[in-house]
Design a protein around this motif. Structure first.
Motif, PDB file in Angstrom:
ATOM      1  N   ASP A 267     143.707 -11.662 -10.519  1.00 60.91           N
ATOM      2  CA  ASP A 267     143.498 -10.802  -9.344  1.00 60.91           C
ATOM      3  C   ASP A 267     142.746 -11.544  -8.250  1.00 60.91           C
ATOM      4  O   ASP A 267     143.002 -11.326  -7.054  1.00 60.91           O
ATOM      5  CB  ASP A 267     142.739  -9.535  -9.742  1.00 60.91           C
ATOM      6  CG  ASP A 267     143.595  -8.577 -10.570  1.00 60.91           C
ATOM      7  OD1 ASP A 267     144.829  -8.678 -10.489  1.00 60.91           O
ATOM      8  OD2 ASP A 267     143.018  -7.737 -11.283  1.00 60.91           O
ATOM      9  N   ASP A 268     141.811 -12.411  -8.641  1.00 60.21           N
ATOM     10  CA  ASP A 268     141.098 -13.229  -7.654  1.00 60.21           C
ATOM     11  C   ASP A 268     142.066 -14.133  -6.899  1.00 60.21           C
ATOM     12  O   ASP A 268     142.002 -14.255  -5.666  1.00 60.21           O
ATOM     13  CB  ASP A 268     140.033 -14.103  -8.337  1.00 60.21           C
ATOM     14  CG  ASP A 268     138.792 -13.344  -8.753  1.00 60.21           C
ATOM     15  OD1 ASP A 268     138.667 -12.153  -8.406  1.00 60.21           O
ATOM     16  OD2 ASP A 268     137.943 -13.952  -9.427  1.00 60.21           O
ATOM     17  N   ILE A 269     142.953 -14.791  -7.634  1.00 66.43           N
ATOM     18  CA  ILE A 269     143.922 -15.695  -7.013  1.00 66.43           C
ATOM     19  C   ILE A 269     144.817 -14.930  -6.041  1.00 66.43           C
ATOM     20  O   ILE A 269     145.057 -15.377  -4.897  1.00 66.43           O
ATOM     21  CB  ILE A 269     144.781 -16.401  -8.082  1.00 66.43           C
ATOM     22  CG1 ILE A 269     143.941 -17.437  -8.853  1.00 66.43           C
ATOM     23  CG2 ILE A 269     145.999 -17.073  -7.446  1.00 66.43           C
ATOM     24  CD1 ILE A 269     143.628 -18.701  -8.099  1.00 66.43           C
ATOM     25  N   ALA A 270     145.297 -13.781  -6.466  1.00 67.57           N
ATOM     26  CA  ALA A 270     146.191 -12.995  -5.611  1.00 67.57           C
ATOM     27  C   ALA A 270     145.486 -12.542  -4.342  1.00 67.57           C
ATOM     28  O   ALA A 270     146.038 -12.637  -3.237  1.00 67.57           O
ATOM     29  CB  ALA A 270     146.724 -11.792  -6.385  1.00 67.57           C
ATOM     30  N   ALA A 271     144.253 -12.053  -4.484  1.00 68.86           N
ATOM     31  CA  ALA A 271     143.507 -11.566  -3.321  1.00 68.86           C
ATOM     32  C   ALA A 271     143.142 -12.710  -2.391  1.00 68.86           C
ATOM     33  O   ALA A 271     143.233 -12.583  -1.160  1.00 68.86           O
ATOM     34  CB  ALA A 271     142.250 -10.827  -3.786  1.00 68.86           C
ATOM     35  N   ALA A 272     142.727 -13.844  -2.958  1.00 64.52           N
ATOM     36  CA  ALA A 272     142.357 -14.997  -2.137  1.00 64.52           C
ATOM     37  C   ALA A 272     143.576 -15.524  -1.381  1.00 64.52           C
ATOM     38  O   ALA A 272     143.482 -15.878  -0.195  1.00 64.52           O
ATOM     39  CB  ALA A 272     141.763 -16.092  -3.006  1.00 64.52           C
ATOM     40  N   ALA A 273     144.717 -15.561  -2.041  1.00 64.19           N
ATOM     41  CA  ALA A 273     145.935 -16.027  -1.377  1.00 64.19           C
ATOM     42  C   ALA A 273     146.275 -15.142  -0.189  1.00 64.19           C
ATOM     43  O   ALA A 273     146.673 -15.630   0.875  1.00 64.19           O
ATOM     44  CB  ALA A 273     147.090 -16.050  -2.375  1.00 64.19           C
ATOM     45  N   ALA A 274     146.107 -13.834  -0.359  1.00 71.31           N
ATOM     46  CA  ALA A 274     146.406 -12.901   0.733  1.00 71.31           C
ATOM     47  C   ALA A 274     145.415 -13.051   1.885  1.00 71.31           C
ATOM     48  O   ALA A 274     145.780 -12.887   3.055  1.00 71.31           O
ATOM     49  CB  ALA A 274     146.387 -11.472   0.202  1.00 71.31           C
ATOM     50  N   ALA A 275     144.163 -13.370   1.552  1.00 74.08           N
ATOM     51  CA  ALA A 275     143.138 -13.525   2.594  1.00 74.08           C
ATOM     52  C   ALA A 275     143.333 -14.804   3.396  1.00 74.08           C
ATOM     53  O   ALA A 275     142.962 -14.875   4.570  1.00 74.08           O
ATOM     54  CB  ALA A 275     141.748 -13.503   1.966  1.00 74.08           C
ATOM     55  N   GLY A 276     143.884 -15.838   2.767  1.00 76.08           N
ATOM     56  CA  GLY A 276     144.184 -17.084   3.477  1.00 76.08           C
ATOM     57  C   GLY A 276     142.981 -17.906   3.893  1.00 76.08           C
ATOM     58  O   GLY A 276     142.916 -18.335   5.058  1.00 76.08           O
TER      59      GLY A 276
END
Length: 291
Positions: free
Chosen positions: A82-91
């Protein structure tokens, strides 16, 4: 030097992702880079809230010249995906992953970022902090071009080798730092030195920062804003360094134009490699000035 290696990362300050006040304060701290932390600085019951706060901070666009990295929780933890997914979306500029131990993990992390839609600007940073990671540092560095920065986790190195924190750092830590630096340089990566734990002892911090610079590190990770300015000074060329570099380049160019086979500067022989180093110093000084 590439644009990635030329970017100043003299001071890389950890900021706790669960602390809204700290994230706000970071906007005015003159660090080259900030690591917004979801791992060690955040308790398990605050992980989800911290993730949301950190991603919002990245997307705010309010951190100026500071390079922003999000440190996610490690591979195999319940929060990692979930961290990876959220960080990817935040850019952010980078996603920092702790305890990276192999080239295979690097490839999997890059694939996870790509699946999550991370923009091209979001690079992978890897922490080297375990015996396994240290023994595989070369293959980790060479695993993928999206991995651009190594971050040394010296506290974990000491902990996992049963060593001691001593002034000047113990021999095994120095060996770990040296091997990792060689691996990074062989692959053309940036490498950041580990933290200094005693925030009240600035004199000892300055000594360790100088040691890191003398070894060849690009900067130092920090745990307190008071360490930022000393790190910025330690890892930047001085005015004397800049003047010396300019004079050396000028002397070398004049001598070569005159057809001289041997060039001396201040009584010492100068070769192309010395000139390249002088050019690197000037380019880095310009990059700092134009932050």
């Amino acid at each position: 030097m590439t644009s990635t290696t030329l970017r100043p990362r003299r001071s890389v300050l950890y900021m706790p992702g669960a602390n809204e006040r700290a994230l706000e304060k970071a906007k005015g701290i003159d660090a080259d880079a900030l690591i917004l932390d979801l791992e060690d600085a955040v308790s398990p019951d605050a992980k989800v809230e911290a993730r949301e706060r950190v991603c919002a901070a990245v997307q705010s666009g309010e951190y100026g010249h500071r390079e922003l990295a999000i440190r996610v929780n490690g591979i195999g933890t319940q929060w990692h995906a979930d961290d990876i997914a959220a960080a990817a979306a935040a850019g952010p500029d980078a996603v920092l992953v702790p305890k990276v131990n192999s080239a295979h993990e690097v490839i999997e992390l890059v694939a996870a970022l790509e699946r999550a839609g991370a923009p091209e600007k979001t690079k992978l940073w890897a922490m080297i902090e375990t015996p396994v990671g240290l023994l595989h540092a070369e293959e980790i560095c060479a695993a993928h071009e999206r991995l651009t920065v190594l971050v040394m986790g010296t506290n974990d190195v000491v902990n996992e080798t049963y060593g001691l924190h001593v002034p000047g750092r113990n021999p095994l830590v120095l060996t770990a730092l040296s091997l990792s630096l060689l691996a990074a340089r062989a692959a053309g990566k940036v490498i950041i030195d580990g933290v200094f734990n005693d925030v009240k002892d600035l004199e000892a911090f300055e000594a360790e920062a100088r040691q890191g610079r003398e070894m060849g590190f690009d900067g130092k990770t920090l745990i307190h804003p008071s360490q930022v300015e000393p790190a910025n000074v330690a890892f930047a060329p001085s005015e004397e360094d800049i003047g010396h570099a300019r004079e050396m380049i000028s002397t070398f160019d004049e001598a070569k134009a005159a057809g001289q086979g041997v060039v001396t500067f201040n009584g010492r022989m100068v070769e192309e490699l010395h000139v390249r180093d002088a050019q690197r110093i000037l380019a880095f000084a310009e990059a700092i000035a134009s932050r």
